[in-house]
Design a protein around this motif. Structure first.
Motif, PDB file in Angstrom:
ATOM      1  N   ALA A 113     -81.946   7.597  41.492  1.00  0.00           N
ATOM      2  CA  ALA A 113     -82.258   6.535  42.455  1.00  0.00           C
ATOM      3  C   ALA A 113     -81.033   5.730  42.848  1.00  0.00           C
ATOM      4  CB  ALA A 113     -83.321   5.600  41.870  1.00  0.00           C
ATOM      5  N   THR A 114     -79.973   5.784  42.036  1.00  0.00           N
ATOM      6  CA  THR A 114     -78.764   5.006  42.351  1.00  0.00           C
ATOM      7  C   THR A 114     -77.850   5.744  43.338  1.00  0.00           C
ATOM      8  OG1 THR A 114     -77.521   5.954  40.498  1.00  0.00           O
ATOM      9  CG2 THR A 114     -78.853   3.996  40.044  1.00  0.00           C
ATOM     10  N   ASP A 115     -78.190   6.977  43.668  1.00  0.00           N
ATOM     11  CA  ASP A 115     -77.363   7.791  44.563  1.00  0.00           C
ATOM     12  C   ASP A 115     -77.944   7.734  45.972  1.00  0.00           C
ATOM     13  OD1 ASP A 115     -75.833   9.639  45.867  1.00  0.00           O
ATOM     14  OD2 ASP A 115     -76.067  11.211  44.346  1.00  0.00           O
ATOM     15  N   ALA A 133     -87.866  -1.759  36.701  1.00  0.00           N
ATOM     16  CA  ALA A 133     -87.219  -2.937  37.292  1.00  0.00           C
ATOM     17  C   ALA A 133     -85.764  -3.028  36.837  1.00  0.00           C
ATOM     18  CB  ALA A 133     -87.976  -4.201  36.894  1.00  0.00           C
ATOM     19  N   ASN A 134     -84.835  -2.676  37.747  1.00  0.00           N
ATOM     20  CA  ASN A 134     -83.403  -2.840  37.484  1.00  0.00           C
ATOM     21  C   ASN A 134     -82.827  -3.671  38.622  1.00  0.00           C
ATOM     22  OD1 ASN A 134     -80.528  -2.471  37.306  1.00  0.00           O
ATOM     23  ND2 ASN A 134     -80.908  -0.686  35.984  1.00  0.00           N
ATOM     24  N   SER A 145     -92.112  -1.977  40.409  1.00  0.00           N
ATOM     25  CA  SER A 145     -92.958  -2.394  39.292  1.00  0.00           C
ATOM     26  C   SER A 145     -92.203  -3.399  38.423  1.00  0.00           C
ATOM     27  CB  SER A 145     -93.334  -1.161  38.466  1.00  0.00           C
ATOM     28  OG  SER A 145     -93.984  -1.528  37.284  1.00  0.00           O
ATOM     29  N   VAL A 146     -92.811  -4.574  38.196  1.00  0.00           N
ATOM     30  CA  VAL A 146     -92.169  -5.612  37.379  1.00  0.00           C
ATOM     31  C   VAL A 146     -93.116  -6.064  36.272  1.00  0.00           C
ATOM     32  CG1 VAL A 146     -90.696  -6.405  39.256  1.00  0.00           C
ATOM     33  CG2 VAL A 146     -92.950  -7.446  38.926  1.00  0.00           C
ATOM     34  N   ALA A 147     -92.555  -6.800  35.300  1.00  0.00           N
ATOM     35  CA  ALA A 147     -93.331  -7.170  34.117  1.00  0.00           C
ATOM     36  C   ALA A 147     -93.910  -8.575  34.179  1.00  0.00           C
ATOM     37  CB  ALA A 147     -92.462  -7.045  32.871  1.00  0.00           C
ATOM     38  N   ASN A 148     -93.293  -9.482  34.972  1.00  0.00           N
ATOM     39  CA  ASN A 148     -93.757 -10.866  34.975  1.00  0.00           C
ATOM     40  C   ASN A 148     -93.452 -11.556  36.302  1.00  0.00           C
ATOM     41  OD1 ASN A 148     -90.919 -11.684  34.774  1.00  0.00           O
ATOM     42  ND2 ASN A 148     -91.084 -11.077  32.614  1.00  0.00           N
ATOM     43  N   GLU A 149     -93.870 -12.794  36.399  1.00  0.00           N
ATOM     44  CA  GLU A 149     -93.721 -13.561  37.634  1.00  0.00           C
ATOM     45  C   GLU A 149     -92.255 -13.845  37.949  1.00  0.00           C
ATOM     46  OE1 GLU A 149     -95.112 -14.893  41.030  1.00  0.00           O
ATOM     47  OE2 GLU A 149     -96.512 -14.288  39.452  1.00  0.00           O
TER      48      GLU A 149
END
Length: 573
Positions: A455-457, A477-478, A501-505
């Motif tokens: 995904a970084t390419d 999430a990066n 996709s994230v883990a928190n607010e």
């Protein structure tokens, strides 16, 4: 002393049942095989510790009753409608092809056409218990192959109910096969309609009233009462106990209390079903096995081969991918537990003869024993093939073949797989992209559409033609990578939706500020929130999304309950 003689077979059945589970689980074989071997060991043809009696026959019949009840609990009109493509498409094609193949072989050995069709249809069925355990052990309950396989098994279970009625009706003088099939079909249809009406308009309101007491023991007692009373009612109506048990499960499946009742009743089901398989093993003649072992091996080989070939043919005729078709065909290549019931019926046994019947039953048991081994071999083959795909993808100098997928899923771990499940269910095309070797191989082996990609390419976008995609779903999430790449991607592809996709607010606010749509993952199983968000973005109706989400949660809960009960059983043993 008389009471001891009554309890003795029960005590022996319990002891050898526990030992069968303890021996089979560590070697990853179905407990069914252990039950059959244990029955052969302690029965009249073995050590002679147990003789057939009214007690053993009652326990065996109750085992089949609870098996059918458990199948009925997973059966509902909603399930049929959701999986209608496979249940009403692949399921019938697979059963018809296998039935024709087996019936032709049975006719060749000299049996009448009506008995041949019943035996052929019986051998066309696969073991729900064995396949469900394999899927749970491999953590494949919701993958594409598992969804299709489960749908075929649902259709086979419906056929099994019909076959039980048909086999019980055979042997009546002056009645043609066509009349028997017609009468069996009408009885089954009438029974299903009555069960659905009772479930919706009588049992559901009653359970709602019982729920106010907040007493789980009442639910257990009511479930047992419904199972046994429905089985008794169908028996009085001239039908089988097993049909009544299946209908009882159907009735309860239409209520919101299915999982609670399933949890409460499942230990009874496992215990009594174990008794049934042990009694089947007791009936197997070890002399026949020793003298006719080569015939048994040949029949088991032919059974597995024909089921594999015709199931694969059915899957390919309906355009199932080759890899998925291969995996499903091996998973369904064994005989069914229903074969032990139907082949043991007096009418069928008289037509076949005791020797042929024993050979066929033992061959079915052998096919069950071999299935986990064959599936393991196939999965190793699939992983090796995925390894080759991985190496080819990494070393590819030229761009990949263009993909016109609507959604690109970056990362095919748990979240990515659940998003793919949702897209498959709603007929939205996708392509998975994975840079981690283990995740890539696991996803490929489970039937997901996935290719290598980092995904970084930035070249990845041109390689898989992201300009044709409407949405990119990033399942991890990066922030640092997103901060660098998001502006470039959105500038180059203005209509492309970036979801992460994230883990928190806190993480959500950071990614939203980059212009991405961040989705917090709070669901069970993980990835359901993202799957719902992606489906919504692609204008899938809320009612469809809600039904799919509920089905995924139920399947995950079923797998969790099954795993929990298995661990408890192993701890006890």
């Amino acid at each position: 002393m008389e009471q001891f003689h009554t309890l003795q077979p029960v005590l022996i059945l319990l002891i050898i049942g526990i030992m069968a589970i303890a021996v089979m689980r560590p070697i990853h074989m179905s407990p069914i095989v252990g039950y059959l071997l244990a029955g052969m060991l302690v029965g009249s043809h073995g050590l002679g510790w147990i003789e057939e009696s009214e007690t053993t026959h009652l326990l065996a019949e109750l085992g089949v009753v609870f098996l059918l009840f458990d199948i009925g609990l997973h059966f509902s009109l909603a399930n049929i409608w959701d999986a209608r493509k496979d249940i009403l498409g692949l399921g019938p094609v697979q059963v018809i092809l296998c039935t024709v193949g087996f019936s032709f072989l049975v006719v060749l050995i000299g049996l009448d056409i009506d008995v041949s069709i019943v035996i052929g249809a019986t051998l066309a069925l696969s073991s729900t218990a064995v396949v469900a355990q394999i899927l749970a052990d491999n953590q494949q309950s919701n993958c594409p192959v598992a969804v299709t396989t489960t749908a075929v098994l649902i259709f086979q279970d419906i056929c099994a109910i019909f076959l039980l009625i048909l086999a019980a009706s055979m042997g009546e003088e002056g009645v043609s096969l066509g009349s028997i099939i017609g009468i069996a079909g009408l009885k089954a249809l009438a029974s299903f309609i009555v069960a659905i009406m009772l479930g919706r308009f009588v049992i559901a309101p009653f359970f709602h009233w019982v729920a106010k007491s907040k007493d789980d023991e009442i639910f257990t007692a009511m479930a047992l009462l419904i199972v046994l009373s429905t089985a008794a009612a169908t028996s009085l109506a001239g039908l089988s106990l097993t049909l009544g048990a299946f209908l009882a499960g159907m009735i309860i499946s239409e209520t919101p209390y299915r999982h609670l009742i399933q949890t409460e009743v499942k230990p009874f089901r496992g215990l009594l079903l174990g008794f049934f398989f042990i009694t089947v093993g007791m009936a197997l003649n070890t002399d026949v096995i020793i003298q006719q072992w080569w015939k048994i091996a040949a029949v088991a080989f032919v059974l597995i081969l024909i089921k594999f070939l015709f199931t694969y043919l059915a899957a390919r005729l309906l355009r199932m991918p080759k890899r998925n078709a291969l995996q499903m065909s091996i998973m369904l290549a064994q005989g069914s537990e229903f074969a032990f019931v139907i082949l043991a019926m007096p009418t069928v046994q008289r037509s076949m003869g005791s020797e042929y019947s024993a050979i066929l039953i033992i061959a079915v048991a052998a096919s069950m024993a071999l299935t986990p081994i064959l599936v393991k071999i196939e999965r190793n083959f699939a992983k090796k093939q995925a390894d080759k795909d991985w190496d080819a993808s990494k070393s590819e100098a030229s761009p990949r073949k263009n993909s016109n997928a609507d959604v690109i899923i970056v990362g095919m771990g748990e979240v990515g797989k659940n998003v793919a499940n949702a897209l498959d269910a709603h007929n939205i095309s996708y392509r998975g992209v994975e840079v981690d070797h283990d995740c890539f191989v696991s996803a490929c082996a489970s039937g997901y559409t996935v290719g290598f990609g980092d995904a970084t390419d930035l070249r990845l976008m041109d390689t898989i033609k992201m300009s044709h995609a409407k949405t990119i779903v990033i399942t991890f999430a990066n922030y640092e990578i997103a901060r660098q790449l998001a502006p470039i991607v959105m500038e180059r592809y203005t209509d492309l939706k970036l979801m992460v996709s994230v883990a928190n607010e806190e993480e959500k606010e950071k990614f939203d500020a980059l212009g991405m749509l961040a989705v917090i993952q709070n669901s069970f199983p993980r990835g359901l929130d993202m799957a719902v968000a992606v489906s919504t973005e692609h204008e899938i109706a809320k009612s469809k999304i809600s039904k799919w989400m509920k089905r995924q949660q139920e399947q995950e809960l079923d797998a969790t309950l099954s795993s929990s009960l298995t661990e408890k059983t192993l701890t006890i043993s």
